[in-house]
Scaffold this motif. Structure first.
Motif, PDB file in Angstrom:
ATOM      1  N   ALA A  68     -77.027  22.708  11.989  1.00 40.29           N
ATOM      2  CA  ALA A  68     -76.485  22.920  13.336  1.00 40.29           C
ATOM      3  C   ALA A  68     -77.196  24.099  13.978  1.00 40.29           C
ATOM      4  O   ALA A  68     -77.564  25.064  13.306  1.00 40.29           O
ATOM      5  N   LYS A  69     -77.389  24.013  15.292  1.00 40.96           N
ATOM      6  CA  LYS A  69     -78.001  25.092  16.064  1.00 40.96           C
ATOM      7  C   LYS A  69     -77.223  25.228  17.365  1.00 40.96           C
ATOM      8  O   LYS A  69     -77.077  24.262  18.101  1.00 40.96           O
ATOM      9  N   ARG A  70     -76.712  26.437  17.625  1.00 44.23           N
ATOM     10  CA  ARG A  70     -75.988  26.717  18.865  1.00 44.23           C
ATOM     11  C   ARG A  70     -76.764  27.758  19.653  1.00 44.23           C
ATOM     12  O   ARG A  70     -77.192  28.774  19.108  1.00 44.23           O
ATOM     13  N   LEU A  71     -76.948  27.495  20.945  1.00 42.55           N
ATOM     14  CA  LEU A  71     -77.651  28.421  21.822  1.00 42.55           C
ATOM     15  C   LEU A  71     -76.674  29.398  22.468  1.00 42.55           C
ATOM     16  O   LEU A  71     -75.591  29.000  22.904  1.00 42.55           O
ATOM     17  N   ASP A  72     -77.036  30.662  22.519  1.00 45.87           N
ATOM     18  CA  ASP A  72     -76.238  31.656  23.232  1.00 45.87           C
ATOM     19  C   ASP A  72     -76.453  31.540  24.740  1.00 45.87           C
ATOM     20  O   ASP A  72     -75.545  31.756  25.533  1.00 45.87           O
ATOM     21  N   ARG A  73     -77.682  31.222  25.119  1.00 43.55           N
ATOM     22  CA  ARG A  73     -78.034  31.041  26.539  1.00 43.55           C
ATOM     23  C   ARG A  73     -78.842  29.758  26.669  1.00 43.55           C
ATOM     24  O   ARG A  73     -79.598  29.393  25.768  1.00 43.55           O
ATOM     25  N   GLY A  74     -78.712  29.107  27.805  1.00 38.82           N
ATOM     26  CA  GLY A  74     -79.474  27.888  28.050  1.00 38.82           C
ATOM     27  C   GLY A  74     -78.821  26.674  27.417  1.00 38.82           C
ATOM     28  O   GLY A  74     -77.742  26.747  26.843  1.00 38.82           O
ATOM     29  N   ARG A  75     -79.509  25.531  27.528  1.00 38.04           N
ATOM     30  CA  ARG A  75     -78.998  24.263  27.018  1.00 38.04           C
ATOM     31  C   ARG A  75     -80.127  23.422  26.437  1.00 38.04           C
ATOM     32  O   ARG A  75     -81.263  23.526  26.865  1.00 38.04           O
ATOM     33  N   PHE A  76     -79.773  22.590  25.492  1.00 39.48           N
ATOM     34  CA  PHE A  76     -80.695  21.582  25.003  1.00 39.48           C
ATOM     35  C   PHE A  76     -80.687  20.446  26.020  1.00 39.48           C
ATOM     36  O   PHE A  76     -79.640  20.045  26.501  1.00 39.48           O
ATOM     37  N   ILE A  77     -81.835  19.909  26.323  1.00 41.79           N
ATOM     38  CA  ILE A  77     -81.957  18.841  27.311  1.00 41.79           C
ATOM     39  C   ILE A  77     -82.017  17.513  26.579  1.00 41.79           C
ATOM     40  O   ILE A  77     -82.747  17.362  25.597  1.00 41.79           O
ATOM     41  N   SER A  78     -81.279  16.527  27.048  1.00 47.11           N
ATOM     42  CA  SER A  78     -81.282  15.191  26.463  1.00 47.11           C
ATOM     43  C   SER A  78     -82.229  14.311  27.254  1.00 47.11           C
ATOM     44  O   SER A  78     -82.084  14.143  28.465  1.00 47.11           O
ATOM     45  N   TYR A  79     -83.234  13.745  26.583  1.00 52.28           N
ATOM     46  CA  TYR A  79     -84.277  12.970  27.254  1.00 52.28           C
ATOM     47  C   TYR A  79     -84.168  11.463  27.090  1.00 52.28           C
ATOM     48  O   TYR A  79     -84.992  10.750  27.577  1.00 52.28           O
TER      49      TYR A  79
END
Length: 85
Positions: A68-79
């Motif tokens: 698992a990876k959680r971002l503190d800032r920003g977002r993962f983009i779904s393509y």
């Protein structure tokens, strides 16, 4: 670093996935939604609704692993790179 085999495929689920699911729930999504074997050595990546969390499911030949990876800032983009689950 994860020692993934050279022939392994990376499958990225489109849309969002319920991030409360664990290894068994995500493996069931792989089997029923994509018709793939989650124990074949491919990596399956899932994105949460908010886009700040991803989970990767992978079987290394010995056991199933969930990363698992959680971002503190920003977002993962779904393509939309593969069929939705």
């Amino acid at each position: 670093m994860i020692p993934i085999a050279a022939g392994a495929r990376i499958w990225i689920a489109t849309g969002h996935t319920d991030m409360r699911k664990g290894m068994q729930g995500l493996a069931l999504l792989v089997q029923e939604g994509l018709g793939r074997d989650p124990f074949a050595g491919d990596v399956f990546v899932f994105r949460g609704r908010a886009g700040t969390l991803i989970k990767a499911l992978w079987h290394d030949g010995v056991g199933l692993s969930l990363y698992a990876k959680r971002l503190d800032r920003g977002r993962f983009i779904s393509y939309g790179l593969c069929q939705p689950f």
